[in-house]
Design a protein around this motif. Sequence first.
Motif, PDB file in Angstrom:
ATOM      1  N   LYS A 135       0.846  -1.187   0.000  1.00  5.31           N
ATOM      2  CA  LYS A 135       0.000   0.000   0.000  1.00  5.31           C
ATOM      3  C   LYS A 135       0.889   1.247   0.000  1.00  5.31           C
ATOM      4  CE  LYS A 135      -3.157  -2.458   3.117  1.00  5.31           C
ATOM      5  NZ  LYS A 135      -3.828  -2.415   4.446  1.00  5.31           N
ATOM      6  N   PRO A 136       0.365   2.374  -0.447  1.00  3.35           N
ATOM      7  CA  PRO A 136       1.171   3.609  -0.380  1.00  3.35           C
ATOM      8  C   PRO A 136       1.672   3.907   1.030  1.00  3.35           C
ATOM      9  CG  PRO A 136      -0.688   3.926  -1.833  1.00  3.35           C
ATOM     10  CD  PRO A 136      -0.876   2.569  -1.195  1.00  3.35           C
ATOM     11  N   GLY A 137       0.900   3.535   2.040  1.00  2.90           N
ATOM     12  CA  GLY A 137       1.306   3.737   3.428  1.00  2.90           C
ATOM     13  C   GLY A 137       2.504   2.909   3.856  1.00  2.90           C
ATOM     14  N   ASP A 138       2.914   1.955   3.024  1.00  5.94           N
ATOM     15  CA  ASP A 138       4.112   1.153   3.319  1.00  5.94           C
ATOM     16  C   ASP A 138       5.381   1.846   2.859  1.00  5.94           C
ATOM     17  OD1 ASP A 138       2.179  -1.716   2.373  1.00  5.94           O
ATOM     18  OD2 ASP A 138       2.690  -1.084   4.419  1.00  5.94           O
ATOM     19  N   THR A 139       5.239   2.965   2.179  1.00  3.74           N
ATOM     20  CA  THR A 139       6.397   3.702   1.698  1.00  3.74           C
ATOM     21  C   THR A 139       7.264   4.169   2.861  1.00  3.74           C
ATOM     22  OG1 THR A 139       5.294   4.459  -0.307  1.00  3.74           O
ATOM     23  CG2 THR A 139       7.160   5.766   0.465  1.00  3.74           C
ATOM     24  N   ALA A 140       8.538   3.795   2.825  1.00  2.00           N
ATOM     25  CA  ALA A 140       9.460   4.119   3.914  1.00  2.00           C
ATOM     26  C   ALA A 140      10.842   3.594   3.563  1.00  2.00           C
ATOM     27  CB  ALA A 140       8.992   3.481   5.227  1.00  2.00           C
ATOM     28  N   VAL A 141      11.809   3.982   4.382  1.00  2.00           N
ATOM     29  CA  VAL A 141      13.116   3.326   4.346  1.00  2.00           C
ATOM     30  C   VAL A 141      13.032   2.141   5.305  1.00  2.00           C
ATOM     31  CG1 VAL A 141      15.576   3.534   4.802  1.00  2.00           C
ATOM     32  CG2 VAL A 141      14.316   5.466   3.811  1.00  2.00           C
ATOM     33  N   TYR A 142      13.387   0.979   4.813  1.00  3.32           N
ATOM     34  CA  TYR A 142      13.313  -0.246   5.608  1.00  3.32           C
ATOM     35  C   TYR A 142      14.704  -0.608   6.117  1.00  3.32           C
ATOM     36  CZ  TYR A 142       8.457  -1.017   4.423  1.00  3.32           C
ATOM     37  OH  TYR A 142       7.088  -0.897   4.315  1.00  3.32           O
ATOM     38  N   TYR A 143      14.762  -0.875   7.423  1.00  2.53           N
ATOM     39  CA  TYR A 143      16.026  -1.195   8.070  1.00  2.53           C
ATOM     40  C   TYR A 143      16.004  -2.607   8.646  1.00  2.53           C
ATOM     41  CZ  TYR A 143      16.822   3.865   8.016  1.00  2.53           C
ATOM     42  OH  TYR A 143      16.999   5.168   7.643  1.00  2.53           O
ATOM     43  N   CYS A 144      17.116  -3.292   8.482  1.00  2.00           N
ATOM     44  CA  CYS A 144      17.333  -4.583   9.100  1.00  2.00           C
ATOM     45  C   CYS A 144      18.095  -4.362  10.401  1.00  2.00           C
ATOM     46  CB  CYS A 144      18.148  -5.454   8.142  1.00  2.00           C
ATOM     47  SG  CYS A 144      18.646  -7.042   8.792  1.00  2.00           S
ATOM     48  N   ALA A 145      17.802  -5.179  11.415  1.00  2.00           N
ATOM     49  CA  ALA A 145      18.474  -5.026  12.695  1.00  2.00           C
ATOM     50  C   ALA A 145      18.728  -6.389  13.316  1.00  2.00           C
ATOM     51  CB  ALA A 145      17.616  -4.181  13.637  1.00  2.00           C
ATOM     52  N   ALA A 146      19.792  -6.461  14.102  1.00  2.00           N
ATOM     53  CA  ALA A 146      20.149  -7.710  14.771  1.00  2.00           C
ATOM     54  C   ALA A 146      20.403  -7.460  16.252  1.00  2.00           C
ATOM     55  CB  ALA A 146      21.394  -8.311  14.127  1.00  2.00           C
ATOM     56  N   ARG A 147      20.019  -8.430  17.060  1.00  2.00           N
ATOM     57  CA  ARG A 147      20.333  -8.374  18.476  1.00  2.00           C
ATOM     58  C   ARG A 147      21.721  -8.982  18.691  1.00  2.00           C
ATOM     59  NH1 ARG A 147      15.997 -10.077  22.598  1.00  2.00           N
ATOM     60  NH2 ARG A 147      16.966  -8.316  23.673  1.00  2.00           N
ATOM     61  N   ASN A 148      22.198  -8.903  19.912  1.00  2.00           N
ATOM     62  CA  ASN A 148      23.484  -9.521  20.216  1.00  2.00           C
ATOM     63  C   ASN A 148      23.372 -11.041  20.188  1.00  2.00           C
ATOM     64  OD1 ASN A 148      25.426  -7.483  20.589  1.00  2.00           O
ATOM     65  ND2 ASN A 148      24.605  -6.995  22.625  1.00  2.00           N
ATOM     66  N   ALA A 149      24.486 -11.695  19.971  1.00  2.00           N
ATOM     67  CA  ALA A 149      24.525 -13.158  19.960  1.00  2.00           C
ATOM     68  C   ALA A 149      23.957 -13.699  21.271  1.00  2.00           C
ATOM     69  CB  ALA A 149      25.962 -13.636  19.781  1.00  2.00           C
ATOM     70  N   GLY A 150      23.098 -14.693  21.137  1.00  2.00           N
ATOM     71  CA  GLY A 150      22.500 -15.294  22.317  1.00  2.00           C
ATOM     72  C   GLY A 150      21.172 -14.685  22.719  1.00  2.00           C
TER      73      GLY A 150
END
Length: 126
Positions: free
Chosen positions: A87-102
């Motif tokens: 949808k147009p409302g999904d327009t954005a910059v998308y970021y991937c993120a990771a937590r620390n190991a474990g």
Amino acid sequence: QVQLVESGGGLVQAGGSLRLSCAVSGRTVSSAAMGWFRQAPGKERDFVATISASGDATYYADSVKDRFTISRDNAKNTVYLQMSSLKPGDTAVYYCAARNAGQSRLVATTREYNYWGQGTQVTVSS
């Protein structure tokens, strides 16, 4: 040095689909939960989806539930976000993120993630 690199963004018409990828280098992420967030112009960075370390548990924002699917391939150190019925409302910059190991618990707040990619633009036209 941990690096997350997103790809797959672009311009798509409403109702279309895109698949985002997040490649992780520098360490294995097989023991960490990972997530996707997005940020539209002038707005805060919002949670989209998260997946457990093993991939057997996922959690989504209500706004994308039943339209987006998060998955991961630990052998390739890569996380994906399949987006459908955009949808147009999904327009954005998308970021991937990771937590620390474990840290495998599913969380939906930015402060719980330790590593971030540079983002990929997704634009949905009406």
